[in-house]
Design a protein around this motif. Structure first.
Motif, mmCIF file in Angstrom:
data_model
loop_
_atom_site.group_PDB
_atom_site.id
_atom_site.type_symbol
_atom_site.label_atom_id
_atom_site.label_comp_id
_atom_site.label_asym_id
_atom_site.label_seq_id
_atom_site.Cartn_x
_atom_site.Cartn_y
_atom_site.Cartn_z
ATOM 1 N N ARG A 99 24.488 2.742 64.369
ATOM 2 C CA ARG A 99 23.712 2.998 65.638
ATOM 3 C C ARG A 99 24.073 4.294 66.018
ATOM 4 N NH1 ARG A 99 25.866 1.977 70.693
ATOM 5 N NH2 ARG A 99 27.968 1.149 70.734
ATOM 6 N N LEU A 107 13.063 -1.006 61.428
ATOM 7 C CA LEU A 107 12.839 0.587 61.711
ATOM 8 C C LEU A 107 11.459 0.976 61.014
ATOM 9 C CD1 LEU A 107 14.865 2.261 63.237
ATOM 10 C CD2 LEU A 107 15.603 3.104 60.971
ATOM 11 N N GLU A 108 11.080 0.639 60.026
ATOM 12 C CA GLU A 108 10.016 1.203 59.233
ATOM 13 C C GLU A 108 8.407 0.813 60.057
ATOM 14 O OE1 GLU A 108 9.998 0.323 55.314
ATOM 15 O OE2 GLU A 108 11.894 1.450 54.954
ATOM 16 N N TRP A 156 11.903 10.193 62.940
ATOM 17 C CA TRP A 156 11.940 8.823 62.386
ATOM 18 C C TRP A 156 11.852 8.644 60.803
ATOM 19 C CZ3 TRP A 156 7.543 7.132 59.195
ATOM 20 C CH2 TRP A 156 7.733 5.817 58.766
ATOM 21 N N SER A 169 14.262 1.714 69.174
ATOM 22 C CA SER A 169 15.091 1.571 67.849
ATOM 23 C C SER A 169 16.508 1.628 67.875
ATOM 24 C CB SER A 169 14.671 2.533 66.576
ATOM 25 O OG SER A 169 14.671 3.696 67.108
ATOM 26 N N ARG A 170 16.713 2.589 68.984
ATOM 27 C CA ARG A 170 18.171 2.628 69.235
ATOM 28 C C ARG A 170 18.827 1.378 69.922
ATOM 29 N NH1 ARG A 170 21.562 5.532 73.565
ATOM 30 N NH2 ARG A 170 20.702 4.304 75.018
ATOM 31 N N HIS A 222 8.992 3.146 66.104
ATOM 32 C CA HIS A 222 9.109 4.753 65.640
ATOM 33 C C HIS A 222 9.539 5.387 66.992
ATOM 34 C CE1 HIS A 222 6.117 5.200 62.117
ATOM 35 N NE2 HIS A 222 6.959 4.248 61.986
ATOM 36 N N PHE A 244 19.041 -1.457 67.303
ATOM 37 C CA PHE A 244 20.308 -1.387 66.446
ATOM 38 C C PHE A 244 21.593 -1.744 67.343
ATOM 39 C CE2 PHE A 244 19.322 -0.583 62.048
ATOM 40 C CZ PHE A 244 18.147 -0.326 62.084
ATOM 41 N N LYS A 245 21.533 -1.326 68.400
ATOM 42 C CA LYS A 245 22.842 -1.570 69.348
ATOM 43 C C LYS A 245 22.825 -2.984 69.504
ATOM 44 C CE LYS A 245 25.220 -0.299 73.667
ATOM 45 N NZ LYS A 245 24.746 0.767 74.686
ATOM 46 N N TRP A 282 12.033 6.124 69.471
ATOM 47 C CA TRP A 282 13.610 6.251 69.314
ATOM 48 C C TRP A 282 14.322 5.497 70.382
ATOM 49 C CZ3 TRP A 282 16.779 8.603 72.850
ATOM 50 C CH2 TRP A 282 18.403 8.666 72.378
ATOM 51 N N GLU A 314 21.962 0.885 53.511
ATOM 52 C CA GLU A 314 21.955 -0.424 52.925
ATOM 53 C C GLU A 314 22.022 -0.751 51.422
ATOM 54 O OE1 GLU A 314 18.564 -2.865 54.195
ATOM 55 O OE2 GLU A 314 19.263 -3.058 55.954
ATOM 56 N N PHE A 334 18.856 4.724 56.923
ATOM 57 C CA PHE A 334 19.476 3.544 56.953
ATOM 58 C C PHE A 334 18.940 2.865 55.467
ATOM 59 C CE2 PHE A 334 21.029 1.989 60.700
ATOM 60 C CZ PHE A 334 20.847 3.096 61.543
ATOM 61 N N LYS A 335 17.877 3.237 54.732
ATOM 62 C CA LYS A 335 17.704 2.746 53.645
ATOM 63 C C LYS A 335 18.964 2.920 52.855
ATOM 64 C CE LYS A 335 14.064 2.672 50.273
ATOM 65 N NZ LYS A 335 12.597 2.882 49.741
ATOM 66 N N ARG A 368 14.868 6.438 59.138
ATOM 67 C CA ARG A 368 14.487 5.359 57.929
ATOM 68 C C ARG A 368 15.124 5.685 56.742
ATOM 69 N NH1 ARG A 368 9.587 4.208 54.765
ATOM 70 N NH2 ARG A 368 9.979 5.909 53.652
ATOM 71 N N HIS A 379 16.427 11.538 65.695
ATOM 72 C CA HIS A 379 15.121 10.964 66.493
ATOM 73 C C HIS A 379 14.186 10.899 65.617
ATOM 74 C CE1 HIS A 379 16.868 11.682 70.700
ATOM 75 N NE2 HIS A 379 17.681 11.024 69.953
ATOM 76 N N GLU A 415 20.734 -8.618 56.663
ATOM 77 C CA GLU A 415 20.060 -7.813 55.454
ATOM 78 C C GLU A 415 18.786 -7.112 55.882
ATOM 79 O OE1 GLU A 415 21.569 -6.451 52.308
ATOM 80 O OE2 GLU A 415 23.309 -7.766 52.655
ATOM 81 N N GLY A 416 18.417 -6.029 55.572
ATOM 82 C CA GLY A 416 17.033 -5.213 55.562
ATOM 83 C C GLY A 416 16.719 -4.949 57.201
ATOM 84 N N SER A 417 17.572 -4.620 57.982
ATOM 85 C CA SER A 417 17.121 -4.369 59.320
ATOM 86 C C SER A 417 16.513 -2.983 59.131
ATOM 87 C CB SER A 417 18.445 -4.151 60.199
ATOM 88 O OG SER A 417 19.554 -3.434 59.620
ATOM 89 N N ARG A 418 16.733 -2.269 58.074
ATOM 90 C CA ARG A 418 15.679 -0.910 58.151
ATOM 91 C C ARG A 418 14.248 -1.426 57.967
ATOM 92 N NH1 ARG A 418 13.609 -0.142 52.744
ATOM 93 N NH2 ARG A 418 14.284 -1.802 51.233
ATOM 94 N N LEU A 467 22.088 7.060 64.663
ATOM 95 C CA LEU A 467 20.843 6.883 65.161
ATOM 96 C C LEU A 467 20.728 7.732 66.370
ATOM 97 C CD1 LEU A 467 18.240 5.557 63.942
ATOM 98 C CD2 LEU A 467 18.584 3.724 65.311
ATOM 99 N N GLU A 468 21.829 7.511 67.179
ATOM 100 C CA GLU A 468 21.760 8.094 68.500
ATOM 101 C C GLU A 468 21.773 9.695 68.669
ATOM 102 O OE1 GLU A 468 24.493 6.113 71.323
ATOM 103 O OE2 GLU A 468 23.539 4.407 70.968
#
Lengths: 344, 344
Positions: A239, B242-243, A250, B253-254, B248, B257-258, B250, A261, A257-258, A254, A248, B236-239, A242-243
DNA sequence: GATTAGCGCTCTAACACTTTGAGTGCTAAA
DNA sequence: TTTAGCACTCAAAGTGTTAGAGCGCTAATC
């Protein structure tokens, strides 16, 4: 090749330092001000022009200040960096973390990853130790149902791995116990990398009476050995990336994180050049994982009993405080190795 | 309380369906068009007005179409949902995944999480089985150095847990072996939740000769029992989250994920109402983890030998295809329980 | 020869303004 | 009860303007 003058070095240093802190392209006025001697912006501009020609810095667009390129960061890390001393609180914090509730190696690894992440405010990474580099303490066979065998491996430093295998033919209970005893007597204290070839050679030498025994032993070892390609990786604090303002966007986050994983490519990325000693820094394009060219990795190998068994480090945006992060990774790498060994 | 007319139900259904697909607020014209009978937008508007008053839908701003509220989704899930049948490829895919390279329970769990994630295109979650709900097959004590003891627990279905404990006083080798044997004889086949109290009661009854033995056994079990609060969770797959367009932003999503990194709160979120049977759906504000009120969770418990030992499910934006996801979670939950048991 | 002052130029970011279109609510008629 | 029609609202997209940061270049200065 091209040598930088002292003044150019200073200016590059100021640009990197300022950009890392503010993310704003750095202009000539700002540099002139923070330069130790009196110097006019115009002069600075001339120098910047030269630096840009050499590829150390670039402009995001006309009429903007300059930002460091990968090459600029690289020069900074290699020649200009002032490695900051770790504050005493860092050692204290690490010591405290390692003292408390250290339940098993897995916890140790995850906690280490978290330490790296918290202290650097980047993502922390710890590759699990290479099983083959550790020394076998014990192996235990347990029958699950009739046709599955659970093989539990324990290394001298307390690392536990297990794997379930299908059995071609049933083995009666007493025979399994004897096999278990046999394996322990034969293999205890041996480097795991050597276990297979050892049994193989024994099998070749064995007389008929022992042949079956070694044959079965070999089967169990071959199938029950933890998979190398499935080596785990503890990743904490993604994270933080991400910060960072540069993520920022997107699309970028994206993709990031892909990639994170997909543990395989991440593993490649982290392991980097396996031959090099000490802390490694790979900046942006320098590594081969193109999805995260916006990131840098700072890693080091850790060792158990003078044998390199894994890698740890941090992952963050190119724009990171290398001066802080490098000593941190170095320190944690050493301490982690020590703690891992202590349990032996 | 308030009953919806058939037409209102239809309209709510259309709104949810359309919004889930397009993320665009749904207007009266569009609804009128996709309504089975001829109907003017004006009429639809009147109905929408009523639905809004009842709190099933709302406008993001004046002069926009309507979007479902939590209450709207809830009504949809409870009354309107058409649970889609799982395609045959789903069962096939799951079967294939479960057949291949299933090295140990950990792999099984992680793979299941990945299955959930891939098939739902959301984040997949599997809480590791509650150790206390499983049956002990074997326990192994291994001395690391002089003063640390590694305790390895193996359950009947092949789940392996380990923990390292500090020893107050040294135990000689032979004694440890005897203790190990003793523990196995006494405890094998016992539910892990009952192990401690069993030894405790034995200790109370024991004559002086056995007192020391039970005392030591109790110490080992107490300290060497895997920590409950440290129960793991495969995510798994938290991405995928995000998608989703709604993330989108920020800030969102920040925060997400935190929260996902704080495994404790995530665990609470996933476990939900422990008493309820079957698939649970918690939409937006319905769960108590306020950082992710933009998300819904769909979970189910899984069982081993008729004993509920864990939870699995998916996490995604409120706007998700419940009709697809609910049957999926249900199916995977059952299959996972079966596979987990099969290894016994 | 190195440095600097000064000027003109470029580009971004911010702001104000307008236009367009989607969608509503309301009313009166069917 | 339903519908047609109209006035109204609002967001999003486009346009124009301005302010400011920063550059390169040239000519003057040290």
């Amino acid at each position: 090749m091209s040598e930088l003058t002292e003044r150019q070095k200073d200016i590059l240093g100021i640009i990197v330092g300022s950009y890392v802190k503010t993310i704003c392209p750095v202009g000539s006025r700002a540099i002139a001000k923070s330069y130790r001697q009196e110097l006019s912006p115009a002069t600075v501009r001339n120098e910047m022009h030269d630096l840009e020609e050499e590829g150390y810095i670039k402009q995001p667009h006309t009429s903007a200040g300059r930002v460091p390129t990968d090459r600029g960061y690289r020069y900074f890390v290699d020649h200009l960096i002032a490695k900051e001393k770790l504050g005493p609180h860092v050692a204290a914090l690490v010591a405290r973390e390692y003292r408390e509730h250290m339940d098993n190696i897995e916890t140790l690894i995850e906690r280490t990853s978290k330490i790296l992440s918290t202290l650097s405010e980047q993502a922390g990474l710890v590759v699990f130790p290479a099983f083959e580099g550790l020394v076998l303490k014990r192996i235990e066979l347990t029958l699950l149902g009739n046709d599955r065998l659970l093989v539990v491996w324990v290394t001298e430093n307390g690392f536990v791995q297990d794997r379930i295998i299908d059995m071609k033919e049933e083995i009666p209970g007493e025979e399994l116990i004897r096999m278990n005893q046999f394996l322990n007597e034969e293999l205890r204290g041996m480097l795991l990398a050597e276990v297979k070839s050892y049994v193989l050679s024994k099998l070749a030498q064995a007389g008929d009476s022992l042949r079956v025994l070694y044959r079965t032993a070999l089967d169990i070892i071959r199938d029950g050995f933890p998979k190398v390609e499935q080596r785990r990786l503890a990743l904490e604090g993604s994270r933080y990336i991400l910060e960072q303002p540069e993520f920022h966007d997107w699309q970028k986050s994206r993709l990031l994180f892909k990639t994170l994983e997909a543990r395989d490519s991440l593993m490649d990325l982290v392991q980097g050049n396996r031959d090099r000693e000490g802390v490694q820094v790979r900046i942006g394009f320098e590594h081969h994982c193109e999805d995260i060219w916006d990131c840098s990795v700072v890693t080091t190998r850790y060792r158990v009993k003078d044998r390199t068994v894994g890698t740890l480090g941090i992952l963050g945006p190119r724009r990171m405080e290398y001066g802080k992060v490098i000593p941190l990774v170095d320190f944690v790498g050493r301490r982690f190795g020590e703690v891992l060994e202590q349990w032996l």
